[in-house]
Motif scaffolding. Structure first.
Motif, mmCIF file in Angstrom:
data_model
loop_
_atom_site.group_PDB
_atom_site.id
_atom_site.type_symbol
_atom_site.label_atom_id
_atom_site.label_comp_id
_atom_site.label_asym_id
_atom_site.label_seq_id
_atom_site.Cartn_x
_atom_site.Cartn_y
_atom_site.Cartn_z
ATOM 1 N N LEU A 8 0.832 -1.198 0.000
ATOM 2 C CA LEU A 8 0.000 0.000 0.000
ATOM 3 C C LEU A 8 0.872 1.256 0.000
ATOM 4 C CD1 LEU A 8 -2.697 1.541 0.309
ATOM 5 C CD2 LEU A 8 -2.527 1.144 2.766
ATOM 6 N N LYS A 9 1.879 1.265 0.856
ATOM 7 C CA LYS A 9 2.781 2.421 0.936
ATOM 8 C C LYS A 9 3.511 2.628 -0.396
ATOM 9 C CE LYS A 9 6.469 4.425 3.758
ATOM 10 N NZ LYS A 9 7.345 4.223 4.951
ATOM 11 N N LYS A 10 3.976 1.544 -0.976
ATOM 12 C CA LYS A 10 4.716 1.628 -2.239
ATOM 13 C C LYS A 10 3.845 2.171 -3.360
ATOM 14 C CE LYS A 10 7.559 -1.194 -5.355
ATOM 15 N NZ LYS A 10 8.126 -2.565 -5.591
ATOM 16 N N ILE A 11 2.605 1.671 -3.456
ATOM 17 C CA ILE A 11 1.694 2.120 -4.511
ATOM 18 C C ILE A 11 1.331 3.594 -4.325
ATOM 19 C CG2 ILE A 11 -0.614 1.843 -5.484
ATOM 20 C CD1 ILE A 11 -0.373 -1.155 -4.847
ATOM 21 N N ASN B 119 3.046 5.915 -2.773
ATOM 22 C CA ASN B 119 4.215 6.738 -3.102
ATOM 23 C C ASN B 119 4.376 6.876 -4.612
ATOM 24 O OD1 ASN B 119 4.910 7.261 -0.452
ATOM 25 N ND2 ASN B 119 6.356 5.563 -0.301
ATOM 26 N N LYS B 120 4.204 5.781 -5.319
ATOM 27 C CA LYS B 120 4.363 5.788 -6.779
ATOM 28 C C LYS B 120 3.318 6.674 -7.451
ATOM 29 C CE LYS B 120 4.708 2.686 -10.772
ATOM 30 N NZ LYS B 120 4.681 1.256 -11.223
ATOM 31 N N LYS B 121 2.085 6.647 -6.934
ATOM 32 C CA LYS B 121 0.994 7.405 -7.547
ATOM 33 C C LYS B 121 0.836 8.806 -6.954
ATOM 34 C CE LYS B 121 -1.754 3.415 -9.006
ATOM 35 N NZ LYS B 121 -3.109 2.812 -9.054
ATOM 36 N N GLY B 122 1.652 9.135 -5.955
ATOM 37 C CA GLY B 122 1.561 10.453 -5.342
ATOM 38 C C GLY B 122 0.296 10.664 -4.546
ATOM 39 N N ILE B 123 -0.160 9.597 -3.868
ATOM 40 C CA ILE B 123 -1.414 9.634 -3.118
ATOM 41 C C ILE B 123 -1.151 9.638 -1.616
ATOM 42 C CG2 ILE B 123 -3.494 8.319 -2.526
ATOM 43 C CD1 ILE B 123 -3.512 7.290 -5.406
ATOM 44 N N ILE B 124 -1.807 10.552 -0.923
ATOM 45 C CA ILE B 124 -1.870 10.500 0.538
ATOM 46 C C ILE B 124 -3.157 9.761 0.887
ATOM 47 C CG2 ILE B 124 -2.097 11.819 2.677
ATOM 48 C CD1 ILE B 124 -0.652 14.115 1.287
ATOM 49 N N PRO B 125 -3.078 8.609 1.552
ATOM 50 C CA PRO B 125 -4.302 7.880 1.889
ATOM 51 C C PRO B 125 -4.818 8.214 3.286
ATOM 52 C CG PRO B 125 -2.418 6.494 2.339
ATOM 53 C CD PRO B 125 -1.869 7.819 1.853
ATOM 54 N N VAL B 126 -6.120 8.243 3.416
ATOM 55 C CA VAL B 126 -6.730 8.191 4.746
ATOM 56 C C VAL B 126 -6.908 6.712 5.078
ATOM 57 C CG1 VAL B 126 -8.803 8.610 6.107
ATOM 58 C CG2 VAL B 126 -7.901 10.417 4.622
#
Length: 226
Positions: free
Chosen positions: A22-25, A27-34
């Motif tokens: 999840l962290k890798k994806i 970071n790759k997509k430039g997404i901050i997840p809640v």
């Protein structure tokens, strides 16, 4: 910078999103997840910490949490979130297909409830059709509430199905940072969203639960933010 306001990890029984992947994806997509696992506060070293809280009158997400919320009374649960300085976010509130959606509990027009709501999810990728999202958008407009979107990702390939775009800066530990951005852009919120494949929702989530029951999939070791 992108913000996905509704993401699950392997700590939700219906999700198989491994933390490292999840962290890798993201970071790759430039997404901050809640991070919003079901009835569990997963503390990670990335994203915004939240919890999708099931109560006696449906479920909502508490954002920017430090402690897990265990209250089953909806108003007590809301108070627990507010006492932590957190925000109240309504996920898929009109998706009647889901047994814990708020629309099934005659609560969405309760004045006491509405005044505690901070943000409404106006697009959720795991709705089978767009009708519940349209109803959520109209509800947010009618009550002058802020709007958010979320992929509701339970699987790695669902990450990025919905996100708010165009954020320049966001303090992931400060709820005011998010509120200020949403208030500034609420009339013209820039976001991307696509509906996921029904098989992910209707079949694979149920399979994930069964694999948990059979101990084929297990929760990994959690870790706290340093």
């Amino acid at each position: 910078m992108k913000l996905d306001m509704h993401v699950h990890t392997i700590y939700s029984p219906c999700s198989i999103n491994p933390i490292k992947m999840l962290k890798k994806i993201c970071n790759k997509k430039g997404i901050i997840p809640v991070i919003a696992d079901h009835n569990y506060l997963t503390k990670l070293d990335f994203g915004i910490m939240g919890e999708e809280i099931a109560t006696n009158r449906g479920e909502f997400i508490g954002l920017f949490l430090n402690e897990q919320v265990n209250n089953k009374d909806i108003f007590e649960a809301i108070d627990s979130v507010k006492e932590q300085g957190g925000l109240i976010y309504l996920p898929h509130p009109f998706d009647s297909r889901r047994r814990r959606s708020l629309c099934r509990y005659n609560i969405l027009n309760d004045k006491e409830f509405i005044k505690n709501v901070d943000i409404v999810e106006v697009f959720n990728s795991r709705c089978i059709t767009n009708e519940p999202n349209t109803m959520a958008f109209e509800y947010a407009k009618r009550h002058n509430l802020l709007m958010g979107v979320g992929s509701d990702a339970h699987f790695p390939w669902e990450i990025g199905n919905a996100y708010i775009d165009g954020l320049n800066m966001l303090d992931t530990e400060n709820p005011k940072s998010l509120l200020n951005y949403l208030k500034k852009n609420n009339g013209n919120l820039k976001y991307y969203g696509k509906l996921g494949h029904p098989i992910n929702i209707q079949r694979l989530s149920k399979l994930s639960k069964k694999l948990r029951d059979w101990n084929i999939i297990k929760r990994g070791k959690n870790f706290n933010k340093s």
